[in-house]
Enzyme design. Structure first.
Site, PDB file in Angstrom:
ATOM      1  N   ARG B 219       0.853  -1.179   0.000  1.00 29.94           N
ATOM      2  CA  ARG B 219       0.000   0.000   0.000  1.00 29.94           C
ATOM      3  C   ARG B 219       0.890   1.230   0.000  1.00 29.94           C
ATOM      4  NH1 ARG B 219      -3.173  -3.047  -1.410  1.00 29.94           N
ATOM      5  NH2 ARG B 219      -5.269  -3.549  -0.615  1.00 29.94           N
ATOM      6  N   GLU B 247      -2.948   8.074  -4.340  1.00 30.96           N
ATOM      7  CA  GLU B 247      -3.303   7.145  -5.397  1.00 30.96           C
ATOM      8  C   GLU B 247      -4.715   7.438  -5.864  1.00 30.96           C
ATOM      9  OE1 GLU B 247      -3.832   2.411  -5.412  1.00 30.96           O
ATOM     10  OE2 GLU B 247      -1.862   3.093  -4.762  1.00 30.96           O
ATOM     11  N   HIS B 266      -1.446   0.165  -9.631  1.00 29.34           N
ATOM     12  CA  HIS B 266      -2.134  -0.755  -8.699  1.00 29.34           C
ATOM     13  C   HIS B 266      -2.805  -1.901  -9.457  1.00 29.34           C
ATOM     14  CE1 HIS B 266      -3.989  -0.905  -4.407  1.00 29.34           C
ATOM     15  NE2 HIS B 266      -3.801  -2.118  -4.907  1.00 29.34           N
TER      16      HIS B 266
END
Lengths: 303, 303
Positions: B219, B247, B266
Site C-alpha cells: 500500500r 493514489e 495498482h
C-alpha cells in the site's frame, strides 16, 4: 610452474597468486607478452575475437582453451590438434534465465505499456494476464531453461521442455505442432546448430495463439527475423529478444520500433556476477589441470 | 435457498447454477434489485466503493461479507454486528508476487534503460548486476513474499523475511538497521496498519546502499513519498511502485518523471486470472456456508 594466459588485467587479480603459477595477459590484439610460448592454459576473451591461427601458433605447448561463453561455435574449427576445448557452461545460466524471466514477465504484465503511460503521467489501470495456469514451452532443456521453469512454476505456469530428442520429462521437437497452439509463451535457450537455425520460422510463429510471447535468449539466427517482424508489427505476437539476427541490430532496423517487441543488446550472460563466477570456474579448472584431474565442461563433437 | 449478491453480471455466470441458490447482482450503485432483503452472502466489488450503511441496512439477514481483496481497511468499521468478514487472501498472491518479481528484475537488469535505447535504435551493451549472491529483504512474510522468495532464490538471491515479530525463519523489524545496509533490494508486501504507515521513511531509505531497489506492491502510505522522491531523483536508489501515496498519482506529480522509478497503476492483484480464482474462492465459500462449515479467510481483529 603452470603458465596461464588470461584476456584482461582484471582477470589476473581474480586468480589466486601462487608461486607455482605464471599469469600472462593477452587477448590476441597487439604484441604478445614475453613468455607467451610457455602458455599451457588459455582463457579466451568473452565475446571477443577468436584467436587466429597465428596467435595460437605462438603457444606451442598449449593444452587447454577455456572459453567463458556457453556457445563455442566460432572456436570449433580453430582448436589446434591435441588441445582440449572447455566452455563456460553454468556461469551464465542464472543470469541468462533471470533476464528471460524479466523479459517474459515484463511483456505479460505490460510494463512497456505502463512505462509509456508513465512518461505522460497517466494512471491507467488495465487488467493483464498472469501466469497462473498458463502453458509455457521451453525449447532447450539445459541449465537456463531449468531455472526459467523453476521460477515460472512459482506463479502457476505449466512448463513443457522440448529438445531435439524426447527423453524423460522432455518432449521432442516433433511434438511442437501439438504444443505451440496452446502456448502462452515460448522460451528459446538452446544452441545454434544447423538443426536449430531458422527453427522459429513463419510456420512456427503462425502456430502460436494470439498474444503469445516469444523469448529468445539463445542466438539470433534461431529465429527468422522477417517472420517475427511480420507477426509482431501486426500486433498479433509479442517478443523479448536479447539476441537478434543480424547482431548488433542496425539502428534503422524496423524491429526496434515495434511496440510489442522488447530488445536488450545480448546482455543475458554478461553481468557483474558473471565475471566472478567465470574466474571461479577458471580457478577450479586450473587446480584440476595441475592435479591431472578430468576437466569440467569439456566440449566434445556432440555438443 | 441461499441468496447471494455479487457485484457484476459476469460474476453470476461464474457461479454454478443451482436450484438451491439465488444470485442477485448489485454493487451498491443505483437501485437495489428485487429480493435484496433476502441476501445472506454478499460478495463486495473489487477495488470498488465500500457499501455505505444504508446499502447494508437493505440486507437485514446478511451473515457473510466476502471481499475479493487481501486488504480490508475500508470495510473494518462498516461490518454490521454479527456479520462475518472474509477477505480474498490467496487469490492475488501469485499475480502480485509475479508483478513484484517483474518490476524488481526489470530494474536490476536495466530494462527501462534498454527500452530508452530501443526507441533510438541504439544497441548499447552494458553489464548490469544479477541476483546471484544478492541479499533481498522481504517485509511481510505472507503468501506474496513467500512466492517472491521462491522465485528469486532460483537466481541465487539470499532472501530474509521481516515481520512485526520475530519467529522461526522471520526477523523482526527491530533488526532492520542491520539488514538494510547490505540489501540489494527490499520488497514490501505487508498490510497497511498504524504500525506500518510511514515505515519506509527517510531514515529507512538512507540506510540502504547505493543502487538498492525498493519494490512496493503493498500500500502506498507505507512509504514516505517525499523521502523516496528525494532518494530516487538524486539517482541513488531505484524503485518499482505498484501502489503510491496519493493514489491515483496526479499527472503532474514529479515521481512520474524520475527515470529510476517504474510505476504501475495498482494492478498487482488485478489480472484476468484473478477473477477466475476469486470466483472459485466464492464458490468454495458458498459450499462451506451451505454445509455450515467454518469459512476460510475470516478476518479477525488481529489481522
Amino acid at each position: 610452474v603452470l603458465t596461464v594466459c588470461v584476456p584482461a588485467e582484471e582477470d589476473r587479480g581474480a586468480l589466486a597468486d601462487r608461486p607455482d603459477r605464471e599469469v600472462l595477459v593477452w587477448d590476441s590484439s597487439g604484441a604478445a607478452p614475453a613468455g607467451i610460448e610457455r602458455t599451457q592454459f588459455l582463457v579466451a576473451p568473452y565475446m571477443g575475437d577468436v584467436f587466429d591461427p597465428a596467435a595460437l601458433a605462438a603457444m606451442p605447448v598449449l593444452e587447454v582453451i577455456q572459453l567463458l561463453s556457453a556457445g563455442v561455435g566460432p572456436w570449433l574449427d580453430r582448436v589446434p590438434p591435441g588441445v582440449t576445448l572447455c566452455n563456460g557452461r553454468g556461469i551464465h545460466g542464472g543470469s541468462t534465465a533471470e533476464l528471460a524471466v524479466a523479459g517474459l514477465l515484463s511483456l505479460l504484465r505490460a510494463l512497456p505499456e505502463f512505462g509509456r503511460n508513465q512518461v505522460e503521467g497517466r494512471w491507467h489501470e488495465r487488467w493483464t494476464d498472469d501466469l497462473d495456469g498458463a502453458e509455457v514451452v521451453l525449447l532447450g532443456a539445459g541449465d537456463i531453461n531449468q531455472r526459467v521453469a523453476a521460477a515460472l512454476s512459482v506463479f502457476g505456469a505449466r512448463c513443457t521442455f522440448v529438445a531435439r530428442t524426447a527423453r524423460d520429462g522432455v518432449c521432442s521437437v516433433d511434438q511442437l505442432p501439438e504444443l505451440l497452439p496452446r502456448a502462452r509463451a515460448v522460451v528459446l535457450a538452446l544452441p545454434l546448430t544447423e538443426a536449430t537455425r531458422g527453427l522459429v520460422d513463419a510456420r512456427f510463429l503462425a502456430a502460436l495463439p494470439d498474444q503469445a510471447i516469444l523469448v529468445n535468449v539463445a542466438r539470433g539466427p534461431i529465429v527468422d527475423t522477417d517472420a517475427l517482424l511480420a507477426e509482431t508489427s501486426s500486433g498479433r505476437l509479442y517478443a523479448f529478444l536479447d539476441v537478434t539476427d543480424p547482431e548488433p541490430l542496425p539502428s534503422d532496423h524496423p524491429l526496434w520500433q515495434v511496440s510489442n517487441v522488447l530488445i536488450t543488446p545480448h546482455v543475458g550472460g554478461g553481468t557483474r556476477g558473471w565475471h566472478r563466477r567465470g574466474m571461479q570456474l577458471v580457478s577450479e579448472q586450473l587446480e584440476r589441470y595441475a592435479r591431472g584431474d578430468q576437466l569440467r565442461n569439456v566440449v566434445t563433437g556432440e555438443y
